[in-house]
Design a protein around this motif. Structure first.
Motif, PDB file in Angstrom:
ATOM      1  N   SER A 156       2.251   2.018  -3.448  1.00 55.54           N
ATOM      2  CA  SER A 156       1.248   2.672  -4.294  1.00 55.54           C
ATOM      3  C   SER A 156       1.039   4.121  -3.895  1.00 55.54           C
ATOM      4  O   SER A 156       0.940   5.009  -4.744  1.00 55.54           O
ATOM      5  CB  SER A 156      -0.082   1.906  -4.208  1.00 55.54           C
ATOM      6  OG  SER A 156       0.063   0.574  -4.647  1.00 55.54           O
ATOM      7  N   SER A 201      -3.082   8.657   3.262  1.00 57.38           N
ATOM      8  CA  SER A 201      -2.930   9.154   1.900  1.00 57.38           C
ATOM      9  C   SER A 201      -3.574  10.526   1.787  1.00 57.38           C
ATOM     10  O   SER A 201      -4.499  10.869   2.538  1.00 57.38           O
ATOM     11  CB  SER A 201      -3.601   8.193   0.908  1.00 57.38           C
ATOM     12  OG  SER A 201      -3.021   6.912   0.991  1.00 57.38           O
ATOM     13  N   LYS A 222      -5.001   3.835   6.384  1.00 58.49           N
ATOM     14  CA  LYS A 222      -4.862   2.389   6.377  1.00 58.49           C
ATOM     15  C   LYS A 222      -4.084   1.999   7.610  1.00 58.49           C
ATOM     16  O   LYS A 222      -3.073   2.615   7.941  1.00 58.49           O
ATOM     17  CB  LYS A 222      -4.143   1.914   5.113  1.00 58.49           C
ATOM     18  CG  LYS A 222      -5.032   1.935   3.885  1.00 58.49           C
ATOM     19  CD  LYS A 222      -4.374   1.237   2.716  1.00 58.49           C
ATOM     20  CE  LYS A 222      -5.333   1.197   1.523  1.00 58.49           C
ATOM     21  NZ  LYS A 222      -4.716   0.560   0.359  1.00 58.49           N
ATOM     22  N   SER A 271       0.828  -1.205   0.000  1.00 65.76           N
ATOM     23  CA  SER A 271       0.000   0.000   0.000  1.00 65.76           C
ATOM     24  C   SER A 271       0.863   1.255   0.000  1.00 65.76           C
ATOM     25  O   SER A 271       0.549   2.245  -0.662  1.00 65.76           O
ATOM     26  CB  SER A 271      -0.921   0.007   1.229  1.00 65.76           C
ATOM     27  OG  SER A 271      -1.785  -1.097   1.221  1.00 65.76           O
TER      28      SER A 271
END
Length: 715
Positions: free
Chosen positions: A285, A366, A352, A282
């Motif tokens: 990304s 994010s 997350k 994650s």
């Protein structure tokens, strides 16, 4: 899922000591065990006993562990049994070969016996889940065999549909409640999937077949997944004669099985949170997105303070419950929190949460806002952790630390930003007044400060600023001090006392450990020479050698030069080395230890029991003493660790070796050791490290008084 009581472990190793250590450690962990000394006996034992797990050594005479693993996997009973392979090899080729042979897990030596027990429990838990997945697949196959399929036939021009009885059951419906025509299907489809189904039906009206997976909602609210296949069956090109046929299969179990396989690979089974691998992917990304969109993301690493005390005081089961509560709270906060938005708006940040380690959680934010917003988020998450946790009969309040790093402010790569957050966490741990630490230039400067400390250490060695203290080793049977261990201390002129682990690790990294150790040798030999006849005839002082020292080509010449310079006999000196150091190059170690023995210097294996603990290397190497690691001694107060301590003492005596228990601090530990036949004791119960003058005074006493209670704790 209920765990199997007293799982049965088959331990396969050609080294009897490794089998003994593993067996005792596993029995203390509540496992039943059986042993096999080679591959042939292992296969026979597996066929006869059907163990729940196999602990399998790789390098064995005859059949190797790889071959044994392959043969076990080839049997019907061995297809799903977890196999953990043990080896001293650490190359990637060996790891790949183990998994190619069918290994479930792979552990390199030296083995941490305590962690091994937890690793086995995790593997057994995963194996049970895998068995459930296999059963689910078998159930699905049975359902297919009894024609758990629905079928339909659609005459398109008149929108007339004939459906089988099983078709309606797949939707949880009856004929009279389903609806007429083909479009009635759409009303039963899960909302987000309806456009996809509608588009497929529109194509079918033109004679275009399809294969489609979609979800349907049953009247009770449950959701099922169906696989539908349709094709044109009429040969005529006349649209007025278009006939389509199709079948529908319930694949809910298959989808769930795939989900559970992914769950095992990417999620922590205890908390249900993503694991470190999922978090890392994650983060990769998110980092790419940040660089592409010129945006920001943040990483937080949350560590629970002194979590081990929960397991120690309340037990691992309560500890697991606490971790589950924390994971659940963080997951809830992920979805329903509304942090302050940056000026001009920006919406809710995407969060997350993952479990990175035993008591460590990672948070990925994010599209993060300002640094102030990120820190506010960190403090809110900290409050989530610190809120009281209610478990049966107990309210637990924890404290935690958070390390924070922001991309691109502190790094522009995924691994680097995670490392920066962990560096900040380490700062938060060291500075007790800071619960949240943001990675900063100050932390970058830490490397420079370490460089400065390196210069100070170099000066301290050259100017004899380092001190050597001596901790006595007592023979409780003779009530006399028979040895002492030399310990180096650094009273820094500006910083005060520098902790030994800090400057010793620095010395090893920079190579200064070689002159440092020589300085210690010279100080020890000069002290021995100064005491002269005041020392008992068989009295020795032990000096610790690091791996860098032991691999130094000038070790033997240096030792000879120091002994000759001080006029001290080699019989007064004993070197202490860890198992890990000795096992780095066994052939080299054999040669060096033989040379030391020829000189008259004795050798002790420090921290025995925490590493390889192999009978083979003990027989091969010229060692004289085993020192039981303090971690095992510390467990004696509550009756834990007795089996391993007993095994080490029995091994030492059987090989004619001395055995010393270090870290003895309580009368209970002393009594337990005496009962097992260990008479050489080192620890605060008798004495703390002292100057050479204090040691001389202690040696002058007629006998040592055996204490009945531990010495006061060190400040």
């Amino acid at each position: 899922m209920t765990a199997t009581p007293n799982p049965h472990i088959l331990v396969v190793d050609d080294d009897p000591l490794t089998r003994m250590m593993a067996t005792e450690a596993l029995r203390e962990g509540g496992f039943a065990t059986s042993e096999a000394e080679d591959g042939v006996r292992a296969l026979a034992a597996f066929e006869a006993l059907h163990p729940d797990l196999v602990l399998l050594d790789v390098m064995m005479p005859g059949l190797t562990g790889f071959e044994v693993c392959r043969r076990v996997r080839a049997t019907p009973a061995g297809e799903l049994v977890p196999i953990i392979m043990l080896t001293g090899l650490d190359d990637s080729e060996s790891v790949e070969q183990a998994f190619d042979a069918g290994a479930t897990d792979f552990i390199s030596k030296p083995i941490n016996w305590t962690l091994l027990r937890f690793r086995i429990r995790y593997v057994l838990r995963s194996a049970q889940l895998l068995k459930e997945l296999v059963r689910n697949k078998e159930s699905l196959s049975s359902a297919q065999r009894i024609a758990r399929l629905g079928s339909w036939e659609w005459f398109v021009p008149a929108d007339e549909v004939q459906r089988s009885a099983q078709y309606y059951r797949l939707f949880g419906q009856q004929v009279d409640t389903f609806g007429e025509g083909m479009d009635s299907l759409v009303a039963h489809v899960y909302g987000p999937d309806r456009p996809m189904v509608g588009a497929a039906l529109a194509g079918a009206r033109k004679g275009v077949g399809y294969q489609l997976t979609y979800r349907v909602v049953w009247p009770d609210g449950s959701v099922r997944t169906l696989l539908e296949t349709a094709e044109r069956t009429s040969d005529s090109d006349d649209p007025q004669a278009l006939l389509m046929e199709g079948s529908v299969q319930d694949i809910t179990e298959q989808v769930e099985a795939q989900r559970r396989i992914r769950q095992l690979a990417y999620f922590d089974p205890l908390t249900g949170l993503p694991n470190r691998e999922f978090f890392r992917e994650s983060l990769l990304s998110a980092a790419a997105r940040c660089l592409r969109n010129d945006s920001r993301c943040a990483v937080m690493v949350v560590d629970i303070d002194r979590f081990a005390r929960i397991n120690d005081s309340l037990g691992p089961e309560r500890g697991d419950q606490v971790l589950q509560v924390i994971g659940h709270r963080l997951r809830e906060r992920m979805g329903d929190r509304t942090p302050a938005e940056p000026a001009g708006g920006g919406g809710l940040p995407r969060l997350k949460v993952a479990r990175l380690a035993a008591d460590e959680f990672g948070i990925l934010v994010s599209d993060a806002g300002s640094v102030e917003d990120v820190l506010a988020t960190a403090h809110e998450l900290l409050q989530v952790v610190q809120a009281p946790i209610h478990v049966p009969g107990q309210d637990i309040t924890l404290s935690a630390r958070v390390g924070v790093a922001v991309m691109p402010d502190h790094a522009t790569e995924a691994e680097a930003i995670l490392k920066a957050a962990e560096t900040a966490l380490n700062r938060a741990k060291r500075v007790t007044r800071e619960s949240v630490a943001l990675f900063s230039e100050e932390m970058k400067v830490a490397a420079f400060l370490r460089f400065t400390l390196e210069g100070d250490l170099r000066r301290a060695i050259g100017e004899e600023e380092l001190q050597v203290l001596y901790q006595p080793i007592v023979d409780v049977a003779r009530k006399a001090i028979v040895k002492a261990e030399a310990l180096v201390r650094w009273p820094h002129l500006a910083r005060g006392s520098v902790p030994p682990p800090e400057f010793i690790s620095l010395a090893e990294e920079t190579g200064m450990i070689v002159p440092l150790t020589r300085a210690v040798m010279e100080r020890v030999c000069n002290d021995i020479a100064e005491l002269g006849s005041a020392l008992p005839p068989d009295f020795r002082i032990s000096i610790n050698l690091s791996g860098v020292n032991f691999m130094d080509a000038q070790l033997i010449p240096t030792v000879r030069a120091v002994l000759d310079g001080a006029g001290v006999p080699a019989s007064r000196i004993e070197f202490e080395l860890t198992e890990t150091v000795l096992m780095r190059d066994l052939d080299y170690a054999t040669v060096i230890l033989a040379q030391l023995r020829e000189m008259g210097i004795r050798v002790a294996v420090d921290d025995f029991g925490t590493g390889y603990s192999s009978l083979a290397y003990l027989r091969r190497l010229a060692v004289n003493t085993l020192k039981i690691d303090r971690s095992f001694v510390g467990e004696l107060d509550d009756g834990q660790g007795v089996a391993i301590v007993k095994a080490v003492i029995g091994l030492a005596h059987s090989l004619g070796l001395e055995v010393v228990a270090e870290g003895v601090e309580t009368a209970a530990q002393l009594e337990a050791l005496r009962q097992q036949g260990c008479n050489l004791i080192q620890g605060y119960l008798f004495a703390r490290p002292m100057s050479i003058r204090a040691l001389a005074q202690s040696l002058a006493c007629a006998s040592v008084t055996l204490p009945e209670s531990p010495a006061p704790a060190e400040d």
